[in-house]
Motif scaffolding. Structure first.
Motif, mmCIF file in Angstrom:
data_model
loop_
_atom_site.group_PDB
_atom_site.id
_atom_site.type_symbol
_atom_site.label_atom_id
_atom_site.label_comp_id
_atom_site.label_asym_id
_atom_site.label_seq_id
_atom_site.Cartn_x
_atom_site.Cartn_y
_atom_site.Cartn_z
ATOM 1 N N GLN A 165 -5.483 -39.820 0.873
ATOM 2 C CA GLN A 165 -5.458 -40.490 2.166
ATOM 3 C C GLN A 165 -5.647 -39.466 3.284
ATOM 4 N N ASP A 166 -6.445 -39.816 4.278
ATOM 5 C CA ASP A 166 -6.697 -38.923 5.422
ATOM 6 C C ASP A 166 -7.141 -37.547 4.961
ATOM 7 N N ALA A 167 -8.049 -37.500 3.992
ATOM 8 C CA ALA A 167 -8.547 -36.228 3.471
ATOM 9 C C ALA A 167 -9.334 -35.491 4.555
ATOM 10 N N TYR A 168 -9.216 -34.163 4.522
ATOM 11 C CA TYR A 168 -9.886 -33.317 5.510
ATOM 12 C C TYR A 168 -11.399 -33.380 5.312
ATOM 13 N N PRO A 169 -12.166 -33.703 6.346
ATOM 14 C CA PRO A 169 -13.626 -33.711 6.211
ATOM 15 C C PRO A 169 -14.191 -32.296 6.337
ATOM 16 N N THR A 170 -15.096 -31.942 5.445
ATOM 17 C CA THR A 170 -15.807 -30.671 5.579
ATOM 18 C C THR A 170 -16.909 -30.834 6.622
ATOM 19 N N HIS A 171 -17.592 -29.740 6.931
ATOM 20 C CA HIS A 171 -18.607 -29.792 7.996
ATOM 21 C C HIS A 171 -19.848 -29.005 7.590
ATOM 22 N N PHE A 172 -20.336 -29.251 6.381
ATOM 23 C CA PHE A 172 -21.481 -28.498 5.885
ATOM 24 C C PHE A 172 -22.795 -29.037 6.449
#
Length: 317
Positions: A165-172
């Motif tokens: 839940q509410d997992a951290y989004p990466t920014h690749f």
């Protein structure tokens, strides 16, 4: 900084290189020397290739053979981190389908994110040399478009564990490969462009092409991409011809055409020293035409050897 940000902020065509990790047991200092010899040309980012496992067969005491798995060029993640730390240059690690499960891929992406690496080039990868065709990991991806989809999912905070839940989004920033002369496994150009468009639709933000020696192939490729509603930056891949053997080896391994004018000049050469001079001159002219055409980046496949690329860059940048 992301590859797309480099391109957006650039006031001229950028210079970038691709390097190979050292073979297992070799010293990384040789690779650093290669990179340092090209720093005067201010590479905006450096690609680092990833190599899948290979199979070797070791004879046993009873005369039978045991199949062993090895990676001859490990270290892609470590090299990317070292380059960013040592030279403050952004890196683009290659991410491949072959030999990796989806879980392996997710874990690698997490490590890259922790290291502050913002770009990846997503590829299917080559088949194992001892096998006739590409075989994916039983729990991995078959196609680069699927791999791109997984990276894009993580950019949206979607991980393999759906219970997170509410997992951290990466920014690749995700790159994909393009083939101006068609991927050798595609039955035709239309199918090849369908696959390329699928990569972009799933999240690819830039394209790096296979090397080519005929600029018209790149010009046609860009035109057809735009006609197929593919509007991401298209980075041409270049390599100066260096040996007499390249006349046969490059078409064999990379499935490309050598223009008749270039092959004729190389065939006249008596040794590899003369071939290098022809290769440099041809590549310089390619670069000048590509810059005039408006190519956003010139990307050099160095094979971790800087001599010829350095001489080309002196004439162009």
């Amino acid at each position: 900084m992301k590859v797309t940000e480099h391109i957006q902020k650039a006031e001229r065509t950028l210079f970038t290189i691709e390097i190979l990790p050292p073979k297992k047991g070799e010293n990384i200092d040789t690779l650093f020397s290669h990179v340092e010899s090209l720093l005067d040309f201010a590479p905006s980012f450096i690609d680092v290739t990833y190599h899948r496992e290979e199979y070797v067969y070791k004879e046993q005491t009873d005369g039978s053979f045991k199949k062993l798995v090895t990676r001859k060029r490990p270290g892609t993640v470590g090299i990317c981190a070292a380059i960013q730390n040592r030279y403050n240059i952004d890196t683009v690690p290659h991410l491949i389908c072959g030999g990796f499960s989806k879980e392996d891929t997710e874990n690698m992406l997490i490590e890259l994110d922790f290291l502050g690496i913002e770009n990846i080039l997503a590829l299917r990868g080559d088949p194992v040399k001892s096998e006739p065709g590409f075989k994916p990991h039983p729990e991995g991806h078959c196609y680069a478009s699927e791999l791109i989809g997984q990276v894009n999912d993580m950019n949206n905070g979607v991980y393999l564990n759906s219970e997170l839940q509410d997992a951290y989004p990466t920014h690749f920033c995700i790159g994909a490969a393009g083939y101006p002369e068609k991927h050798f496994e595609s039955p035709n150009l239309d199918t090849d462009f369908d696959h390329l468009k699928a990569k972009v639709e799933r999240g690819a933000e830039f394209i790096v092409t296979q090397m080519f020696f005929d600029n018209q192939a790149y010009f046609n490729f860009v035109k057809r991409c735009r006609e197929n509603d593919i509007h991401v930056p298209i980075i041409p891949g270049l390599k100066p011809m260096a040996t007499l053997k390249h006349l046969s080896l490059l078409p064999q391994f990379f499935h490309l055409d050598i223009p008749e004018a270039l092959s004729r000049e190389v065939a006249k050469c008596k040794d590899n020293k003369a071939v290098k001079e022809v290769g440099i001159e041809w590549c310089v002219q390619q670069c000048k035409e590509l810059i005039e055409f408006g190519a956003p980046v010139l990307h050099f496949y160095t094979m971790s050897r800087s001599e010829l690329v350095k001489r080309v860059a002196k004439e162009v940048f």
